[in-house]
Every structure is written in structure tokens, then in C-alpha cells.
Enzyme design. Structure first.
Site, PDB file in Angstrom:
ATOM      1  N   SER A   1       8.117 -17.753  -7.778  1.00  0.00           N
ATOM      2  CA  SER A   1       9.298 -17.459  -6.975  1.00  0.00           C
ATOM      3  C   SER A   1      10.329 -18.560  -7.199  1.00  0.00           C
ATOM      4  O   SER A   1       9.972 -19.726  -7.371  1.00  0.00           O
ATOM      5  CB  SER A   1       8.884 -17.411  -5.498  1.00  0.00           C
ATOM      6  OG  SER A   1       9.984 -17.727  -4.674  1.00  0.00           O
TER       7      SER A   1
ATOM      8  N   GLU B   1       2.946  -4.880 -10.399  1.00  0.00           N
ATOM      9  CA  GLU B   1       3.977  -4.186  -9.613  1.00  0.00           C
ATOM     10  C   GLU B   1       4.854  -3.331 -10.524  1.00  0.00           C
ATOM     11  O   GLU B   1       5.261  -2.220 -10.164  1.00  0.00           O
ATOM     12  CB  GLU B   1       4.833  -5.198  -8.853  1.00  0.00           C
ATOM     13  CG  GLU B   1       4.081  -5.848  -7.708  1.00  0.00           C
ATOM     14  CD  GLU B   1       4.803  -7.064  -7.139  1.00  0.00           C
ATOM     15  OE1 GLU B   1       4.785  -7.238  -5.934  1.00  0.00           O
ATOM     16  OE2 GLU B   1       5.380  -7.847  -7.912  1.00  0.00           O
TER      17      GLU B   1
ATOM     18  N   LYS C   1       4.333 -19.647  -4.587  1.00  0.00           N
ATOM     19  CA  LYS C   1       4.028 -18.242  -4.883  1.00  0.00           C
ATOM     20  C   LYS C   1       3.472 -18.001  -6.284  1.00  0.00           C
ATOM     21  O   LYS C   1       3.893 -18.614  -7.246  1.00  0.00           O
ATOM     22  CB  LYS C   1       5.296 -17.381  -4.722  1.00  0.00           C
ATOM     23  CG  LYS C   1       5.825 -17.270  -3.331  1.00  0.00           C
ATOM     24  CD  LYS C   1       4.867 -16.557  -2.370  1.00  0.00           C
ATOM     25  CE  LYS C   1       4.733 -15.093  -2.647  1.00  0.00           C
ATOM     26  NZ  LYS C   1       5.982 -14.359  -2.387  1.00  0.00           N
TER      27      LYS C   1
ATOM     28  N   HIS D   1      -8.430   4.728   4.787  1.00  0.00           N
ATOM     29  CA  HIS D   1      -7.238   4.436   5.605  1.00  0.00           C
ATOM     30  C   HIS D   1      -6.859   2.953   5.550  1.00  0.00           C
ATOM     31  O   HIS D   1      -6.239   2.444   6.478  1.00  0.00           O
ATOM     32  CB  HIS D   1      -7.445   4.841   7.071  1.00  0.00           C
ATOM     33  CG  HIS D   1      -8.038   6.196   7.245  1.00  0.00           C
ATOM     34  ND1 HIS D   1      -7.287   7.342   7.359  1.00  0.00           N
ATOM     35  CD2 HIS D   1      -9.339   6.595   7.284  1.00  0.00           C
ATOM     36  CE1 HIS D   1      -8.085   8.384   7.483  1.00  0.00           C
ATOM     37  NE2 HIS D   1      -9.326   7.966   7.428  1.00  0.00           N
TER      38      HIS D   1
END
Ligand code: ARG
Length: 458
Positions: free
Chosen positions: A277, A290, A283, A156
Site C-alpha cells: 500500500s 483480486e 499491508k 454462509h
């Protein structure tokens, strides 16, 4: 150049209709397989005396020249040809003249396209198996290099228990191995040679389909001429296997994306596989992973697309079937690229060992070990669960740690507690005391690593 049909028509086809129906822009990828199939077909026609040997020799010489050009990248595809079969047939005619007209004897594009697709799938299945093996090697390399690292494991997405990082990695190796066996299953089930079904009913010419099957390394001949020109199960199956592989890659990517976040901070993905970024200079984003996760959506979408394409088609061939190609090609390309890029990421992946060491100190990771301790002393599982539940609650309420409870305090929860229970609040101990087969016990994990390292290096 001419189409492979036309005599029956009293006018030329509309140019928009041509544009709409032509498939050369994508089925040119089948060129090599189309020629290989034609070489086997021509050999059979000559052996059976269906075409003269002298014509067959010219056909074979012409096809071999075309094959060499394709392999060298020198074959110029004709955008005005309807499909790859037409293009190659026309090129053969340019090369050898009239004998080329005999090549299409005892076959139709309906069985020819299935043969091309089966040969293509066979080739790509081998490529996919190789790419999976490469990924397994990269994962194993990473696991072996970091075989002493202990990390938190989750259910979970809540901290659950500690495991060896290598154990987590071996889970990926297992799922990838199942994927390889799926590819092989798919290969075996579809290893039936389609050519000779002709348009749909077979032929009255004395063909030898078994001979063609032998030449092309198929283990058998497809039984039913109607089934084989309609069948695209083999494509659905391969896309389905790719969707499974993509699903696994997506889950692996998701783990790595989470672990690379500041909050987890367990790994460092090499910057060559990250992007920055445009607004936030600090970043380092895991975009490649992804996009692996995102590409999975496309592959799963492709599986739906091929199912929908086929679901209401009457037997036998329908032109809708032409649209199986972009779906399959896209699936294969994406799957192979995803496998390759994830392999490269693993090869340069680093573990933040110090962070991992700190992360596994939280004593809630060890509550199940303490329960096992109680069970070994005769407490029932249910009671042990209650005891630990009360201990966790009380410690949380009073801001204490379980490991700091005194002997007397422990006894209050259960009389069987002794000081030795404190040894259990230790990540190394937690993995070491696991003894069930397939567990995260370091000796067992080492054995598994040895097993896979040996198996995969073959
Ligand atoms: N290009 C077609 C396909 O991909 C194969 C040709 C069969 N066409 C036909 N009209 N019988 O399925």
C-alpha cells in the site's frame, strides 16, 4: 495495397470509413490459420483441376514462405489492408504475381473467416486444456504437501464443520476437470469444416470439401452453406466455457483472499504475488487474485456481448460478425493468463499449520458428529437436532463448553449419552469417522489424491 473488391465502385472509400471497417489491427492474429487454410484450399483446387497444377505449385510455395515468415515473427502486417485475408492475398501477389489471383476461387471471405476462427479456436482449446491441467497439478501438489492439515469449512461463511485441506483442494480439481470436458464437448460439436460454403449458397465448381476437411483434420464437413457462414455458436460456446472457468477461478481466488486475511490467517500468499500500500506500510495485498476475480467480470461481460452481437442478425453473413474477434481474443487471453497466474500462486502457497491447528478446536464444529452419535444409538434425527440445539444454547448461556459437561449433565439432555461422546470433540476424529463415499475421510481423500496425481501426470 488494393482491396479484394472495388471494380464496381466509382470512387475510393472514405478514409474514416476505412478506419472504421478495417479489422487488420486485431485479426492479424489469425494470420497463421488463414495461410494453413489457404494451403489446403489450393491443394484441393489443384487436385480437382479447378486451377492448373503449375499455378497451385506457385501458390503453395508462396504461402509456405509467408507461413515461415509468420512463424518467425518476420511477417510485416500492412495496416492499410482491410483484413488479414486481404493482407495475405496481397503479399502472395507480391511474391508470385498473377497465379495468386486464382487462390480465392470457390471460396469467399465469409467461409474463409469461419475456417480461420475454427482453426484458431481449436488451437486455443488445446492451450486451455493444457493450462487447466497445469493448474490441477499445482493444486494437487499443494494438497499432497499439506495432506494432514485440517481446516474449518463454511456454509454462509459461518464456521460449519472441519475438513481436510486436501479435500477442499480436490473440490477445485473436480470443477476444473469438468471444465476440461466442457472444452472437449465444445471441440467435438464444432468439428465441422466450413470452407466451400463460399458466400452463402455453395458453388457450381467441382470442389472436394471432404478432402479439405481431411487435410485440415476436421472430422466432417459442415452440412449447410447458409448455416456455416452465419454460425458463431462455436464462439459463444467457447466464451461460455471460458466464463465457467473464470467463475471457478474467481471462487478459488475468493477462498484464498479470505484465507490470507488476518481474520482467517490460514495461508500465506508468496509476496511475489502481492502488492503493498502507498500509505499503509504494513499491508501485503492479494491484488493478483483480486484481479483474477475482477477479470472474471470482463469474461462474463464478453459472453453477454457475443450473445447480443448475434441475437438479431438475419441469415447469413453480416459485417457485425467481424466484432466477434476482439471479444473472443480478449476472453481467451484473460482465461489463459488467469489459469497460469493462479497455478503459480498455488506452487508457492504456504499453509499456516499452527494457526489451522488452533482454528479447528472450536467444539461447535463437531455438533453434527454428536448428532450422528445419538442417531447411531437409536435417537431420531429430529430429536438429536433438538438435543444438540439445547446443549449449544445452554452452554452459550452459561459460558460452558459441551466437552466439559459431566456425565450427569449430559444425561440430562439424553439418557443415551456416555463419556465416550467426548472423543468426538476432536478434529482428527471428526474427519476420521466420516465414511460416506466422497467424504473428507482421510483414507478416501488419500485415494482421491493418488487417483488424481496419477491421472494428471499422464
Ligand atoms: N473481416 C470479416 C470478418 O471478420 C471477414 C470478411 C468478410 N467480409 C465481407 N464483407 N464479406 O467477419
Amino acid at each position: 495495397m488494393s482491396k479484394l473488391w472495388g471494380a464496381r465502385f466509382d470512387k475510393k472509400s472514405d478514409s474514416l470509413a476505412d478506419q472504421f471497417t478495417f479489422s487488420i489491427s486485431y485479426d492479424h492474429r489469425l494470420a497463421r490459420f488463414d495461410v494453413v487454410g489457404s494451403i489446403a484450399h489450393a491443394q484441393m483446387l489443384a487436385k480437382q483441376g479447378i486451377i492448373p497444377k503449375s499455378d497451385a505449385q506457385k501458390i503453395l510455395a508462396g504461402l509456405k514462405k509467408i507461413l515461415i515468415k509468420i512463424d518467425l515473427g518476420d511477417f510485416k502486417f500492412d495496416a492499410k489492408a482491410e483484413d488479414i485475408h486481404t493482407d495475405i492475398q496481397n503479399k502472395l501477389k507480391e511474391l508470385i504475381g498473377k497465379p495468386a489471383d486464382k487462390l480465392h476461387t470457390a471460396r469467399s471471405r465469409n467461409d474463409q473467416i469461419v475456417l480461420d476462427m475454427k482453426l484458431y479456436c481449436r488451437w486455443e482449446m488445446a492451450e486451455i486444456i493444457t493450462a487447466i491441467t497445469q493448474l490441477q497439478k499445482a493444486v494437487l501438489g499443494f494438497a499432497t504437501k499439506n495432506n494432514d492439515v485440517i481446516i474449518p469449512a463454511y456454509t454462509h461463511l459461518q464456521s460449519a464443520q472441519v475438513v481436510l485441506l486436501a479435500h477442499h483442494m480436490l473440490a477445485y480439481v473436480e470443477m476444473l476437470q469438468r471444465d476440461k470436458t466442457r472444452v472437449l464437448d465444445c471441440f467435438c460439436r464444432n468439428d465441422a469444416m466450413p470452407l466451400g460454403a463460399c458466400a452463402l449458397s455453395g458453388t457450381s465448381l467441382k470442389t472436394d470439401r471432404e478432402y479439405v476437411a481431411r487435410l485440415l483434420n476436421f472430422s466432417r464437413v459442415a452440412n449447410n452453406s447458409m448455416d456455416v457462414v452465419s454460425d458463431r455458436d462455436f464462439i459463444v460456446e467457447l466464451i461460455s466455457v471460458c466464463a465457467m472457468i473464470a467463475g471457478h477461478l474467481s471462487r478459488i481466488s475468493e477462498d484464498l483472499i479470505l484465507w490470507a486475511s488476518k481474520e482467517f490467517d490460514l495461508i500465506d500468499i508468496d509476496s511475489s504475488f502481492c502488492t503493498g500500500s502507498s500509505i499503509m506500510p504494513h499491508k501485503k495485498n492479494p491484488d493478483v487474485l483480486e484481479l483474477v476475480r475482477g477479470s472474471t467480470a470482463v469474461v462474463i461481460g464478453n459472453l453477454t456481448q457475443i450473445h447480443v452481437l448475434l441475437k438479431a442478425l438475419p441469415l447469413t453473413y453480416n459485417r457485425d460478425l467481424q466484432l466477434d474477434k476482439p471479444v473472443l481474443f480478449d476472453t481467451i487471453d484473460k482465461t489463459k493468463n488467469m489459469l497460469l497466474v493462479v497455478s503459480k500462486i498455488f506452487a508457492s502457497l504456504k499453509v499456516n499449520k499452527d494457526k489451522a491447528r488452533l482454528r479447528v478446536l472450536d467444539e461447535s464444529f463437531f455438533t453434527v458428529d454428536v448428532m450422528d452419535y445419538l442417531v447411531k444409538k437409536g435417537v431420531s434425527y429430529r430429536d438429536a437436532h433438538d438435543i444438540l440445539g439445547r446443549m449449544v444454547k445452554e452452554c452459550l448461556d452459561e459460558g460452558k463448553s459441551i466437552s466439559s459437561l459431566t456425565r450427569l449433565e449430559l444425561k440430562k439432555f439424553s439418557v443415551v449419552f456416555e463419556e465416550d461422546v467426548k472423543k468426538l470433540f476432536n478434529p482428527q476424529m471428526s474427519v476420521k469417522i466420516k465414511s460416506s463415499l466422497g467424504s473428507t475421510n482421510p483414507d478416501m481423500v488419500k485415494k482421491q489424491l493418488d487417483y488424481w496425481n496419477k491421472k494428471i501426470s499422464i
